[in-house]
Write a protein that holds these residues in place. Structure first.
Motif, PDB file in Angstrom:
ATOM      1  N   GLU A  49      -6.468  -8.090   0.982  1.00 33.09           N
ATOM      2  CA  GLU A  49      -6.737  -7.099  -0.067  1.00 33.09           C
ATOM      3  C   GLU A  49      -6.444  -5.709   0.492  1.00 33.09           C
ATOM      4  OE1 GLU A  49      -7.611  -7.527  -3.246  1.00 33.09           O
ATOM      5  OE2 GLU A  49      -7.441  -9.673  -2.952  1.00 33.09           O
ATOM      6  N   THR A  50      -5.882  -4.844  -0.332  1.00 30.95           N
ATOM      7  CA  THR A  50      -5.525  -3.507   0.148  1.00 30.95           C
ATOM      8  C   THR A  50      -6.749  -2.706   0.568  1.00 30.95           C
ATOM      9  OG1 THR A  50      -5.495  -2.737  -2.135  1.00 30.95           O
ATOM     10  CG2 THR A  50      -3.394  -3.350  -1.161  1.00 30.95           C
ATOM     11  N   SER A  51      -7.887  -2.963  -0.033  1.00 28.05           N
ATOM     12  CA  SER A  51      -9.102  -2.242   0.345  1.00 28.05           C
ATOM     13  C   SER A  51      -9.549  -2.596   1.766  1.00 28.05           C
ATOM     14  CB  SER A  51     -10.222  -2.545  -0.647  1.00 28.05           C
ATOM     15  OG  SER A  51     -10.487  -3.930  -0.668  1.00 28.05           O
ATOM     16  N   ALA A  52      -9.158  -3.765   2.259  1.00 28.02           N
ATOM     17  CA  ALA A  52      -9.526  -4.190   3.609  1.00 28.02           C
ATOM     18  C   ALA A  52      -8.605  -3.596   4.668  1.00 28.02           C
ATOM     19  CB  ALA A  52      -9.505  -5.708   3.702  1.00 28.02           C
ATOM     20  N   VAL A  53      -7.488  -2.999   4.242  1.00 29.54           N
ATOM     21  CA  VAL A  53      -6.503  -2.436   5.172  1.00 29.54           C
ATOM     22  C   VAL A  53      -6.208  -1.001   4.757  1.00 29.54           C
ATOM     23  CG1 VAL A  53      -4.231  -2.779   6.205  1.00 29.54           C
ATOM     24  CG2 VAL A  53      -5.486  -4.730   5.333  1.00 29.54           C
ATOM     25  N   PRO A  54      -6.974  -0.022   5.227  1.00 28.47           N
ATOM     26  CA  PRO A  54      -6.758   1.352   4.790  1.00 28.47           C
ATOM     27  C   PRO A  54      -5.505   2.002   5.380  1.00 28.47           C
ATOM     28  CG  PRO A  54      -8.567   1.251   6.354  1.00 28.47           C
ATOM     29  CD  PRO A  54      -8.147  -0.163   6.076  1.00 28.47           C
ATOM     30  N   ALA A  55      -5.061   1.568   6.551  1.00 26.16           N
ATOM     31  CA  ALA A  55      -3.893   2.176   7.191  1.00 26.16           C
ATOM     32  C   ALA A  55      -2.602   1.722   6.524  1.00 26.16           C
ATOM     33  CB  ALA A  55      -3.869   1.796   8.670  1.00 26.16           C
ATOM     34  N   ALA A  56      -1.542   2.504   6.745  1.00 26.46           N
ATOM     35  CA  ALA A  56      -0.229   2.134   6.217  1.00 26.46           C
ATOM     36  C   ALA A  56       0.302   0.903   6.959  1.00 26.46           C
ATOM     37  CB  ALA A  56       0.733   3.295   6.379  1.00 26.46           C
ATOM     38  N   HIS A  57       1.012   0.047   6.239  1.00 27.69           N
ATOM     39  CA  HIS A  57       1.566  -1.172   6.829  1.00 27.69           C
ATOM     40  C   HIS A  57       2.982  -1.423   6.328  1.00 27.69           C
ATOM     41  CE1 HIS A  57      -2.300  -2.341   8.407  1.00 27.69           C
ATOM     42  NE2 HIS A  57      -1.784  -3.459   8.870  1.00 27.69           N
ATOM     43  N   LEU A  80       5.433  -3.232   1.741  1.00 27.46           N
ATOM     44  CA  LEU A  80       4.973  -1.921   2.180  1.00 27.46           C
ATOM     45  C   LEU A  80       3.642  -1.580   1.536  1.00 27.46           C
ATOM     46  CD1 LEU A  80       8.276   0.078   1.654  1.00 27.46           C
ATOM     47  CD2 LEU A  80       7.508  -1.019   3.746  1.00 27.46           C
ATOM     48  N   LYS A  81       2.819  -0.830   2.274  1.00 23.94           N
ATOM     49  CA  LYS A  81       1.596  -0.287   1.719  1.00 23.94           C
ATOM     50  C   LYS A  81       1.354   1.073   2.364  1.00 23.94           C
ATOM     51  CE  LYS A  81      -2.675  -0.810   2.965  1.00 23.94           C
ATOM     52  NZ  LYS A  81      -3.076   0.572   2.927  1.00 23.94           N
ATOM     53  N   PRO A  82       1.502   2.147   1.585  1.00 23.83           N
ATOM     54  CA  PRO A  82       1.182   3.471   2.137  1.00 23.83           C
ATOM     55  C   PRO A  82      -0.315   3.570   2.459  1.00 23.83           C
ATOM     56  CG  PRO A  82       2.491   3.668   0.142  1.00 23.83           C
ATOM     57  CD  PRO A  82       2.067   2.237   0.257  1.00 23.83           C
ATOM     58  N   GLU A  83      -0.664   4.545   3.256  1.00 27.25           N
ATOM     59  CA  GLU A  83      -2.066   4.730   3.621  1.00 27.25           C
ATOM     60  C   GLU A  83      -2.927   4.922   2.381  1.00 27.25           C
ATOM     61  OE1 GLU A  83      -4.655   7.354   6.821  1.00 27.25           O
ATOM     62  OE2 GLU A  83      -2.586   7.876   6.398  1.00 27.25           O
ATOM     63  N   ARG A  84      -4.044   4.204   2.325  1.00 29.75           N
ATOM     64  CA  ARG A  84      -5.018   4.219   1.236  1.00 29.75           C
ATOM     65  C   ARG A  84      -4.421   3.844  -0.129  1.00 29.75           C
ATOM     66  NH1 ARG A  84      -6.385   7.930   4.590  1.00 29.75           N
ATOM     67  NH2 ARG A  84      -6.391  10.035   3.845  1.00 29.75           N
ATOM     68  N   ALA A  85      -3.342   3.101  -0.147  1.00 25.19           N
ATOM     69  CA  ALA A  85      -2.758   2.653  -1.415  1.00 25.19           C
ATOM     70  C   ALA A  85      -3.613   1.541  -2.009  1.00 25.19           C
ATOM     71  CB  ALA A  85      -1.336   2.147  -1.196  1.00 25.19           C
ATOM     72  N   THR A  86      -3.488   1.350  -3.306  1.00 26.59           N
ATOM     73  CA  THR A  86      -4.279   0.327  -3.992  1.00 26.59           C
ATOM     74  C   THR A  86      -3.493  -0.959  -4.239  1.00 26.59           C
ATOM     75  OG1 THR A  86      -3.673   1.229  -6.134  1.00 26.59           O
ATOM     76  CG2 THR A  86      -5.700   2.068  -5.122  1.00 26.59           C
ATOM     77  N   ALA A  87      -2.214  -0.996  -3.842  1.00 29.98           N
ATOM     78  CA  ALA A  87      -1.406  -2.196  -4.065  1.00 29.98           C
ATOM     79  C   ALA A  87      -0.303  -2.279  -3.011  1.00 29.98           C
ATOM     80  CB  ALA A  87      -0.793  -2.174  -5.455  1.00 29.98           C
ATOM     81  N   TRP A  88       0.134  -3.498  -2.752  1.00 24.38           N
ATOM     82  CA  TRP A  88       1.284  -3.742  -1.895  1.00 24.38           C
ATOM     83  C   TRP A  88       2.544  -3.628  -2.746  1.00 24.38           C
ATOM     84  CZ3 TRP A  88       0.511  -4.517   3.257  1.00 24.38           C
ATOM     85  CH2 TRP A  88      -0.746  -4.905   3.664  1.00 24.38           C
ATOM     86  N   THR A  89       3.651  -3.185  -2.163  1.00 21.43           N
ATOM     87  CA  THR A  89       4.945  -3.144  -2.844  1.00 21.43           C
ATOM     88  C   THR A  89       5.898  -4.054  -2.087  1.00 21.43           C
ATOM     89  OG1 THR A  89       4.563  -0.861  -3.511  1.00 21.43           O
ATOM     90  CG2 THR A  89       6.822  -1.677  -3.638  1.00 21.43           C
ATOM     91  N   ARG A  90       6.484  -5.019  -2.808  1.00 22.27           N
ATOM     92  CA  ARG A  90       7.364  -6.002  -2.175  1.00 22.27           C
ATOM     93  C   ARG A  90       8.805  -5.766  -2.580  1.00 22.27           C
ATOM     94  NH1 ARG A  90       6.541 -11.893  -3.931  1.00 22.27           N
ATOM     95  NH2 ARG A  90       8.282 -11.462  -5.289  1.00 22.27           N
ATOM     96  N   TYR A  91       9.705  -5.824  -1.611  1.00 25.95           N
ATOM     97  CA  TYR A  91      11.143  -5.696  -1.849  1.00 25.95           C
ATOM     98  C   TYR A  91      11.806  -6.998  -1.425  1.00 25.95           C
ATOM     99  CZ  TYR A  91      10.102  -0.766  -2.310  1.00 25.95           C
ATOM    100  OH  TYR A  91       9.580   0.430  -2.713  1.00 25.95           O
ATOM    101  N   ASP A  92      12.615  -7.555  -2.330  1.00 24.73           N
ATOM    102  CA  ASP A  92      13.313  -8.815  -2.074  1.00 24.73           C
ATOM    103  C   ASP A  92      14.794  -8.625  -2.315  1.00 24.73           C
ATOM    104  OD1 ASP A  92      11.076 -10.877  -1.848  1.00 24.73           O
ATOM    105  OD2 ASP A  92      10.601  -9.895  -3.731  1.00 24.73           O
TER     106      ASP A  92
END
Length: 97
Positions: A49-57, A80-92
């Motif tokens: 969950e994005t709330s469990a990972v506050p840092a950018a990934h 990708l997930k920017p810092e404190r984002a509320t959702a992951w963004t996937r590129y395929d």
């Protein structure tokens, strides 16, 4: 020279042909959907969950493709997930070329 050729043939057989054949048999045994339309497109549950990972990934994920291609091919996604984002963004990249 003959023993060298024989050694190379056994090497290729044992380390290439047999693992590929075993993978093909296992993939066929699991079965697969008839087309991408009937495949299971639900979440794999790999991402936290994005709330469990506050840092950018930035993550690179690999998964087996469908049908007979799964013997040889994996599908890659960049997530990708920017810092404190509320959702992951996937590129395929989708397609054969």
């Amino acid at each position: 020279m003959h023993s060298l050729v024989r050694g190379v043939v056994w090497f290729v057989l044992v380390l290439v042909v047999l693992p590929v054949a075993a993978g093909a048999v296992m993939a066929y045994g699991r079965g697969w959907p008839e087309s991408w339309r009937t495949a299971n497109w639900s979440s794999s549950g790999l991402l936290p969950e994005t709330s469990a990972v506050p840092a950018a990934h930035v993550l690179i994920l690999a998964a087996r493709s469908g049908n007979w291609k799964s013997i040889f091919v994996e599908h890659l996604s960049i997530v990708l997930k920017p810092e404190r984002a509320t959702a992951w963004t996937r590129y395929d990249v989708v397609g054969w070329g």
